[in-house]
Design a protein around this motif. Structure first.
Motif, mmCIF file in Angstrom:
data_model
loop_
_atom_site.group_PDB
_atom_site.id
_atom_site.type_symbol
_atom_site.label_atom_id
_atom_site.label_comp_id
_atom_site.label_asym_id
_atom_site.label_seq_id
_atom_site.Cartn_x
_atom_site.Cartn_y
_atom_site.Cartn_z
ATOM 1 N N UNK A 80 -31.444 49.509 41.796
ATOM 2 C CA UNK A 80 -33.218 50.393 42.505
ATOM 3 C C UNK A 80 -32.207 51.730 42.930
ATOM 4 N N UNK A 81 -31.466 51.265 43.742
ATOM 5 C CA UNK A 81 -31.360 52.645 44.533
ATOM 6 C C UNK A 81 -29.152 53.467 44.487
ATOM 7 N N UNK A 82 -29.234 52.743 43.248
ATOM 8 C CA UNK A 82 -27.252 52.397 43.360
ATOM 9 C C UNK A 82 -26.857 52.802 42.084
ATOM 10 N N UNK A 83 -26.168 53.792 41.412
ATOM 11 C CA UNK A 83 -25.220 53.964 40.356
ATOM 12 C C UNK A 83 -24.606 52.651 40.095
ATOM 13 N N UNK A 84 -24.135 52.478 40.844
ATOM 14 C CA UNK A 84 -23.486 51.169 40.938
ATOM 15 C C UNK A 84 -23.311 50.294 41.527
ATOM 16 N N UNK A 119 -20.831 56.495 51.921
ATOM 17 C CA UNK A 119 -19.513 57.318 51.506
ATOM 18 C C UNK A 119 -19.521 56.838 50.038
ATOM 19 N N UNK A 120 -19.526 55.539 49.887
ATOM 20 C CA UNK A 120 -18.678 55.128 48.515
ATOM 21 C C UNK A 120 -20.070 55.732 47.522
ATOM 22 N N UNK A 121 -20.831 55.471 48.593
ATOM 23 C CA UNK A 121 -22.787 56.163 47.166
ATOM 24 C C UNK A 121 -22.347 57.515 47.030
ATOM 25 N N UNK A 136 -31.513 57.051 41.965
ATOM 26 C CA UNK A 136 -30.198 57.571 41.965
ATOM 27 C C UNK A 136 -30.341 59.282 41.518
ATOM 28 N N UNK A 137 -31.570 59.483 40.546
ATOM 29 C CA UNK A 137 -31.725 60.693 40.347
ATOM 30 C C UNK A 137 -32.050 61.861 41.313
ATOM 31 N N UNK A 138 -32.553 61.116 41.976
ATOM 32 C CA UNK A 138 -32.644 62.262 44.160
ATOM 33 C C UNK A 138 -31.444 62.218 44.034
ATOM 34 N N UNK A 185 -10.604 60.843 39.077
ATOM 35 C CA UNK A 185 -9.838 61.700 39.941
ATOM 36 C C UNK A 185 -11.544 62.386 40.585
ATOM 37 N N UNK A 186 -12.628 62.294 39.233
ATOM 38 C CA UNK A 186 -14.254 62.534 40.125
ATOM 39 C C UNK A 186 -13.828 62.139 41.337
ATOM 40 N N UNK A 187 -14.183 60.401 41.114
ATOM 41 C CA UNK A 187 -14.449 59.766 42.422
ATOM 42 C C UNK A 187 -13.478 60.323 43.756
ATOM 43 N N UNK A 188 -12.167 60.450 43.217
ATOM 44 C CA UNK A 188 -11.440 60.403 44.703
ATOM 45 C C UNK A 188 -11.864 62.386 45.283
#
Length: 353
Positions: A241-245, A253-255, A339-341, A189-192
């Motif tokens: 290094x750059x993405x949460x998953x 968009x998915x990022x 990711x923090x940014x 739900x949170x993603x979509x």
């Protein structure tokens, strides 16, 4: 999530409770006042002093034991705010469908609670066909043959969820097949809904869009080609290094949707910790400070550093507690500086900074 009490006997109750096990009173939640109130079990409508003395009754979906939200009788509606967002629900004569729908509604109501806490617009499509959103909860067996390949996703404000995702066995199988580290109904739900709010908050806002592209990349690149490349060739090299998953590396968009959902995870965990008065003072001196004090409401904090300085030690402690019970990490992710940014961009957007 906020902690709640029965207003009759002060017993601690949880968000989904529709009855106090201590005193036997019914319980109802007001999304407007963010309160759970006790209700006379012998009545079907109530004049509630704690809710400005107005008269309330349960949402129509209380009859299916999937909702404990209250509806202001004077407004002439049968469904609560969360349930008005449903466009399609599964056939309920099927007991298995009903059981899955219950789990889905628990996650969806928690999502709506959080959107309201962020003061985000929660507008149903029947009220605003252009900018509203809605949910379709579908069973594959009920779909026509040409729609059998339908997947959970978002398109133009319509969030589709296959009810098979409510089966923990099926969900775990898909998680293993997709080599995912985390898969839950609330996470879906949170993603979509993140895709929906990208359209609402960023797409038509030129200044914000420029900043988004500087941080997440150019979303105008072919989405279909990017997903095909991801599924055929795997995630980008060194994605950690750059993405949460892994999936976040497939397309901007998915990022965004993945990072958005993680910001919602973090905020909800911090609110729960705040309501429990959690703090920690580890018995070791660590290279990275593991002390934390969740003595603040994260929905009211503008300082993003405070969110991270508290959230990271809290998640570390949460993982450690789960390991003590022989369970997997509930938050099996590493938040890199990149990711923090991205999380800070979302934080500032929601706080209007």
């Amino acid at each position: 999530m906020k902690l709640f009490q029965c207003t009759n006997c002060k017993n601690t109750v949880v968000f989904e409770n529709n009855k106090c096990l201590n005193c036997g009173f019914k319980l109802g939640y007001s999304s407007y006042y963010n309160k759970i109130v006790s209700l006379d079990p012998s009545a079907s409508s109530w004049q509630v002093e704690e809710l400005d003395g107005k008269t309330y009754e349960y949402c129509e979906n209380y009859n299916h034991k999937v909702c404990n939200w209250l509806v202001d009788v004077s407004r002439g509606r049968k469904f609560c705010l969360a349930c008005t967002l449903n466009r399609t629900i599964p056939h309920l004569l099927n007991d298995d469908n009903l059981e899955k729908w219950k789990h889905i509604e628990i996650a969806k109501h928690r999502l709506v609670y959080q959107l309201l806490r962020f003061r985000l617009p929660v507008v149903r499509k029947t009220k605003d066909a252009i900018d509203g959103f809605c949910f379709d909860f579908l069973a594959k067996d009920d779909l026509p043959e040409e729609s059998k390949d339908l997947k959970t996703g978002h398109a133009n404000g319509v969030i589709t969820l296959l009810i098979s995702e409510a089966d923990p066995v099926v969900r775990e199988q898909i998680k293993q097949q997709m080599a995912e580290r985390y898969r839950t109904l609330l996470g879906h739900f949170r993603h979509e809904v993140g895709h929906y709010f990208w359209d609402l908050l960023i797409r038509d806002n030129p200044d914000v869009l420029v900043e988004f592209r500087n941080i997440f990349g150019d979303e105008s690149q072919s989405y279909a080609d990017a997903l095909a490349n991801h599924y055929n060739n795997g995630p980008k090299a060194h994605w950690q290094q750059s993405y949460i998953s892994k999936y976040a590396s497939s397309h901007p968009w998915e990022d965004w949707a993945e990072t958005w959902s993680h910001y919602l995870h973090l905020t909800d965990v911090l609110e729960t910790a705040y309501n429990f008065g959690l703090s920690s003072d580890p018995k070791i001196t660590a290279k990275k400070n593991l002390k934390m004090n969740a003595g603040f409401d994260p929905y009211k904090v503008k300082d993003f550093k405070k969110i991270m300085d508290t959230g990271i030690p809290l998640l570390f402690a949460l993982n450690s507690m789960n390991r003590s019970m022989g369970e997997d990490d509930p938050y099996p992710f590493v938040i890199s500086k990149s990711v923090e940014n991205k999380l800070e961009f979302i934080h500032n957007l929601l706080k209007g900074i």
